[in-house]
Design a protein around this motif. Structure first.
Motif, mmCIF file in Angstrom:
data_model
loop_
_atom_site.group_PDB
_atom_site.id
_atom_site.type_symbol
_atom_site.label_atom_id
_atom_site.label_comp_id
_atom_site.label_asym_id
_atom_site.label_seq_id
_atom_site.Cartn_x
_atom_site.Cartn_y
_atom_site.Cartn_z
ATOM 1 N N THR A 1 0.818 -1.208 0.000
ATOM 2 C CA THR A 1 0.000 0.000 0.000
ATOM 3 C C THR A 1 0.854 1.261 0.000
ATOM 4 O OG1 THR A 1 -1.877 -1.015 1.110
ATOM 5 C CG2 THR A 1 -1.620 1.350 1.400
ATOM 6 N N LYS A 2 0.427 2.236 -0.769
ATOM 7 C CA LYS A 2 0.978 3.585 -0.707
ATOM 8 C C LYS A 2 -0.194 4.554 -0.604
ATOM 9 C CE LYS A 2 3.737 7.115 -3.032
ATOM 10 N NZ LYS A 2 4.507 7.489 -4.257
ATOM 11 N N SER A 3 -0.392 5.096 0.585
ATOM 12 C CA SER A 3 -1.489 6.057 0.779
ATOM 13 C C SER A 3 -0.925 7.341 1.357
ATOM 14 C CB SER A 3 -2.545 5.469 1.719
ATOM 15 O OG SER A 3 -1.983 5.126 2.971
ATOM 16 N N GLN A 4 -1.566 8.440 1.027
ATOM 17 C CA GLN A 4 -1.125 9.749 1.493
ATOM 18 C C GLN A 4 -2.284 10.735 1.398
ATOM 19 O OE1 GLN A 4 2.065 10.386 -1.298
ATOM 20 N NE2 GLN A 4 0.747 11.431 -2.757
ATOM 21 N N PRO A 5 -2.149 11.898 2.038
ATOM 22 C CA PRO A 5 -3.198 12.905 1.901
ATOM 23 C C PRO A 5 -3.340 13.333 0.444
ATOM 24 C CG PRO A 5 -1.728 13.441 3.722
ATOM 25 C CD PRO A 5 -1.095 12.314 2.978
ATOM 26 N N GLU B 1 -4.286 14.234 12.865
ATOM 27 C CA GLU B 1 -5.090 13.113 13.357
ATOM 28 C C GLU B 1 -5.872 12.467 12.214
ATOM 29 O OE1 GLU B 1 -6.478 10.503 16.310
ATOM 30 O OE2 GLU B 1 -4.917 12.038 16.427
ATOM 31 N N TYR B 2 -6.400 13.303 11.308
ATOM 32 C CA TYR B 2 -7.204 12.788 10.199
ATOM 33 C C TYR B 2 -6.348 11.947 9.248
ATOM 34 C CZ TYR B 2 -10.652 12.692 6.422
ATOM 35 O OH TYR B 2 -11.547 12.282 5.458
ATOM 36 N N TYR B 3 -5.107 12.400 9.008
ATOM 37 C CA TYR B 3 -4.283 11.753 7.986
ATOM 38 C C TYR B 3 -3.256 10.760 8.527
ATOM 39 C CZ TYR B 3 -6.127 14.897 4.432
ATOM 40 O OH TYR B 3 -6.955 15.562 3.561
ATOM 41 N N ASN C 1 3.951 11.303 6.961
ATOM 42 C CA ASN C 1 5.087 12.113 7.420
ATOM 43 C C ASN C 1 5.795 12.797 6.258
ATOM 44 O OD1 ASN C 1 5.855 9.527 6.549
ATOM 45 N ND2 ASN C 1 7.735 9.546 7.766
ATOM 46 N N ILE C 2 5.887 12.129 5.114
ATOM 47 C CA ILE C 2 6.522 12.718 3.933
ATOM 48 C C ILE C 2 5.686 13.879 3.410
ATOM 49 C CG2 ILE C 2 7.261 12.279 1.563
ATOM 50 C CD1 ILE C 2 7.769 9.360 2.408
ATOM 51 N N ALA C 3 4.353 13.665 3.329
ATOM 52 C CA ALA C 3 3.460 14.706 2.817
ATOM 53 C C ALA C 3 3.467 15.942 3.712
ATOM 54 C CB ALA C 3 2.036 14.159 2.693
ATOM 55 N N MET C 4 3.461 15.740 5.023
ATOM 56 C CA MET C 4 3.420 16.863 5.952
ATOM 57 C C MET C 4 4.756 17.599 6.029
ATOM 58 S SD MET C 4 0.356 17.100 6.940
ATOM 59 C CE MET C 4 -1.141 16.110 6.955
ATOM 60 N N ALA C 5 5.856 16.851 5.872
ATOM 61 C CA ALA C 5 7.175 17.476 5.947
ATOM 62 C C ALA C 5 7.369 18.526 4.859
ATOM 63 C CB ALA C 5 8.260 16.408 5.842
ATOM 64 N N LYS C 6 6.688 18.360 3.730
ATOM 65 C CA LYS C 6 6.807 19.324 2.631
ATOM 66 C C LYS C 6 6.269 20.701 3.022
ATOM 67 C CE LYS C 6 6.372 15.771 -0.965
ATOM 68 N NZ LYS C 6 5.530 15.266 -2.090
ATOM 69 N N HIS C 7 5.345 20.736 3.984
ATOM 70 C CA HIS C 7 4.714 21.999 4.368
ATOM 71 C C HIS C 7 5.144 22.503 5.738
ATOM 72 C CE1 HIS C 7 1.865 21.665 0.998
ATOM 73 N NE2 HIS C 7 1.726 20.390 1.321
ATOM 74 N N ALA C 8 5.774 21.646 6.526
ATOM 75 C CA ALA C 8 6.029 21.969 7.931
ATOM 76 C C ALA C 8 6.916 23.195 8.101
ATOM 77 C CB ALA C 8 6.641 20.764 8.631
ATOM 78 N N LEU D 1 3.602 20.704 11.662
ATOM 79 C CA LEU D 1 2.996 19.633 10.873
ATOM 80 C C LEU D 1 3.901 18.398 10.818
ATOM 81 C CD1 LEU D 1 1.488 21.489 7.766
ATOM 82 C CD2 LEU D 1 0.216 20.187 9.465
ATOM 83 N N ALA D 2 5.183 18.577 11.154
ATOM 84 C CA ALA D 2 6.125 17.460 11.082
ATOM 85 C C ALA D 2 5.951 16.466 12.227
ATOM 86 C CB ALA D 2 7.560 17.989 11.072
ATOM 87 N N PHE D 3 5.181 16.863 13.250
ATOM 88 C CA PHE D 3 5.068 16.006 14.437
ATOM 89 C C PHE D 3 3.979 14.947 14.243
ATOM 90 C CE2 PHE D 3 6.605 19.831 17.133
ATOM 91 C CZ PHE D 3 7.888 19.671 16.617
ATOM 92 N N VAL D 4 4.253 14.028 13.322
ATOM 93 C CA VAL D 4 3.285 12.974 13.022
ATOM 94 C C VAL D 4 4.032 11.764 12.490
ATOM 95 C CG1 VAL D 4 2.892 13.731 10.634
ATOM 96 C CG2 VAL D 4 1.105 12.462 11.834
ATOM 97 N N SER D 5 3.487 10.609 12.701
ATOM 98 C CA SER D 5 4.016 9.383 12.110
ATOM 99 C C SER D 5 2.853 8.456 11.804
ATOM 100 C CB SER D 5 5.019 8.700 13.053
ATOM 101 O OG SER D 5 4.419 8.434 14.310
#
Length: 619
Positions: free
Chosen positions: A354-358, A402-404, A411-418, A471-475
């Motif tokens: 699986t590869k899922s992301q926001p 929490e949603y994503y 973590n990759i998707a959020m790091a782009k904006h953090a 936004l980076a504080f997620v895994s």
């Protein structure tokens, strides 16, 4: 003949009754029968239901949003107790809702806007009363893999189901469905018939629901001929009831297909079904968004045609041919509920992982909104208000994470904006004395910030460091599949939910205390505005919070012995009756407190100290 039901006198009675409705509905369905419940209107109009409805609405985020009459929940709870109950009960007898107030909000990731209909506050209370009573009957019959706007379910579970299906079946063809203007085109007559077939057999209740559906739109139309306006409290439940037959129609052709042979397990059954001419199909629905997983492109195309015919002929709905697409998830992702989902080659039993992301477009929009909100922080001169606004921004950031968090590449998707979001935060707070501070060194969101060395902008207020989170504080965290025994309408279901979420159940109100309140306060002549509906409601929650003990002497109290003290009686009306400003006291201790000249020498030192403390707070 419909089942006769007792009228609940307390919230505990109501909860027991709702469990009973759910259980009896389940039993009827398992025995191949249709449930039939009458006498529902008396339950809907009972004091226990009305009280619970008011409490639920008060906890909703939109409770302070006025409807067409300009009133909010504050106008309801500001009235005296008997008048509020009588007003709702009277409105139910000859129900005629006020027109809804129409507002338009942007659709996520789209240019067009979604119309929301905001009912008047009294109509919201009545809708909630109806929803409370009919929901357990509907929930007991809803499709297992319908996840939208249902208790103890969420979008993350829908994604988990999709992931599990693809892994278990090795099917890679997904039909992404779109029903054109679903909420606007629901047929009222057909919906009422569906509610009847679900067991809502009290014609008075169906008349009330019909009136809700036909409520006009302020400054537009006086009678709504079709559809259920988004924004109404009961609309999501009704929308699920309308599509329930669609869910089971698909499920009964594959997943729950009845076969002549009784198979020992599901895998043997599906192995036999694959040898037939049936079309494999696994449906996952979230409100009007749905996906169907199948084995080949040809079967996906056939399902698209069959579903289009079914929706048109059986439900008078239109499948959008342009927006309903067929996707091979080995080549490109499906877009479902703000998620992008696909599979890529990897080490697994099926050869794919699986590869899922926001959803990139949806996430960009959400982050853009956060940038705008953070920039407004630089215009706030008051330090206390600034801290509050930072907390609000933080809650939105944490809500997004929490949603994503159930997506594998979150973590990759959020790091782009953090980083850019944190830079915006620092620039906005620089004039407020912000400094780059290790997240682990700030004093807010301790669980999220613990052990993190990442620098975030933080300000200091009254010796406390308040940081703007990242936004980076997620895994990635695997979402559990929905356990179908988890429900708010059984003891086992509630226990399962608590074990999964680590959430303690809400205490039931001290019902005996509530029933004694009105006569006692009237007998004492306490009829000032301060002793309003909100006070009578919240003193029971204060009693529960204080564990039924006097805050001064610590003695356990019977409900008949309780007196409720306003800690600071000088607060404005919108604050004076909040739970935090109420204290449960023994009558004797209360008298010692309110009479400032009362002698305290005979009291225990600890008790006297508490009395003096309450006296100071009252001043």
């Amino acid at each position: 003949m419909g089942q006769k039901l007792d009228i609940p006198k307390t919230e505990t009675d109501l909860r027991t009754l709702l469990d009973h409705l759910y259980l009896k509905t389940k039993e009827a369905r398992e025995n191949g029968k249709h449930p039939k419940f009458q006498g529902l209107m008396e339950i809907i109009g009972s004091e226990a239901t009305i009280l619970t409805a008011v409490h639920n609405i008060r906890g909703n985020q939109g409770s302070d949003t006025p409807g067409s009459d300009g009133q909010t929940i504050g106008d309801i709870i500001g009235g005296d107790y008997p008048s509020v109950i009588a007003m709702v009960q009277q409105a139910l007898k000859m129900y005629k809702p006020k027109p809804v107030c129409r507002v338009f909000i942007p659709k996520p990731g789209k240019r067009e806007k979604r119309a929301l209909g905001i009912p008047a506050i009294l109509d919201r209370v009545i809708q909630e009363c109806v929803r409370i009573v009919i929901e357990p009957v509907c929930e007991a019959q809803f499709f297992n893999h319908s996840y939208g706007f249902r208790p103890m379910r969420g979008a993350d579970m829908a994604l988990a189901r999709l992931t599990d299906l693809v892994h278990q079946t090795s099917y890679h063809w997904v039909l992404e469905g779109d029903i054109s203007k679903y909420f606007d085109t629901i047929n009222h007559r057909m919906l009422i018939n569906k509610l009847w077939s679900l067991g809502i057999c009290d014609r008075r209740v169906l008349v009330v629901i019909t009136q809700m559906l036909k409520a006009g739109i302020m400054n537009e139309i006086t009678v709504n001929p079709m559809g259920t306006p988004q924004g109404g409290i009961i609309s999501p439940l009704l929308a699920n009831a309308y599509l329930n037959s669609f869910d089971w129609w698909i499920s009964n052709q594959w997943t729950t297909k009845k076969t002549r042979t009784q198979f020992a397990n599901q895998s043997n059954k599906f192995r036999a079904l694959k040898k037939s001419s049936l079309l494999p199909a696994y449906l996952i629905r979230y409100a009007d968004d749905w996906v169907l997983v199948t084995d080949t492109k040809e079967h996906a195309e056939k399902w698209k045609m069959r579903i289009s015919e079914y929706l048109n002929e059986k439900l008078h709905l239109q499948l959008s041919q342009e927006k309903t697409v067929i996707t091979d998830i080995r080549k490109k992702p499906v877009h479902f509920l703000g998620f992008e989902y696909r599979v890529v080659k990897g080490k697994s039993r099926t050869g794919y992982v699986t590869k899922s992301q926001p959803d990139a477009e949806r996430l960009n929009e959400k982050v853009g909104e956060l940038h705008k909100e953070i920039r407004t922080l630089r215009k706030i001169p008051d330090r206390s208000i600034l801290v509050h606004r930072i907390n609000l921004v933080n809650s939105k950031i944490r809500g997004l994470l929490e949603y994503y968090k159930g997506t594998t590449h979150v973590n990759i998707a959020m790091a782009k904006h953090a980083y850019s979001l944190n830079v915006t935060g620092f620039c906005s707070l620089r004039n407020q004395g912000a400094q780059w501070t290790p997240a682990k060194s700030v004093d807010n969101l301790l669980a999220a910030h613990a052990g993190r060395d990442t620098q975030i902008p933080a300000i200091e207020h009254d010796g406390v460091r308040i940081g703007l989170t990242s936004l980076a504080f997620v895994s990635w965290k695997t979402t559990q599949l929905k356990n179908q025994k988890e429900t708010p309408y059984s003891a086992e279901g509630r226990t399962r939910y608590m074990n999964r979420t680590d959430k303690a159940p809400l205490l039931a109100r001290a019902d005996e205390l509530l029933s004694l309140s009105l006569s006692k306060y009237m007998a004492l002549g306490l009829t000032q505005a301060i002793y309003n509906f909100e006070f009578l409601l919240n003193r029971t929650y204060a009693y529960n919070r204080d564990r039924g003990k006097c805050r001064v002497c610590g003695i356990e109290l019977l409900p008949s012995e309780v007196e409720t003290h306003h800690i600071n009686p000088s607060l404005p009306m919108d604050l004076v009756n909040k739970v935090g400003n109420l204290a449960t006291l023994h009558a004797f201790c209360h008298q010692s407190l309110v009479h400032s000249a009362a002698d305290l020498s005979h009291l225990d030192k600890k008790v006297a100290k508490k009395v003096i403390g309450f006296r100071k707070q009252a001043k």
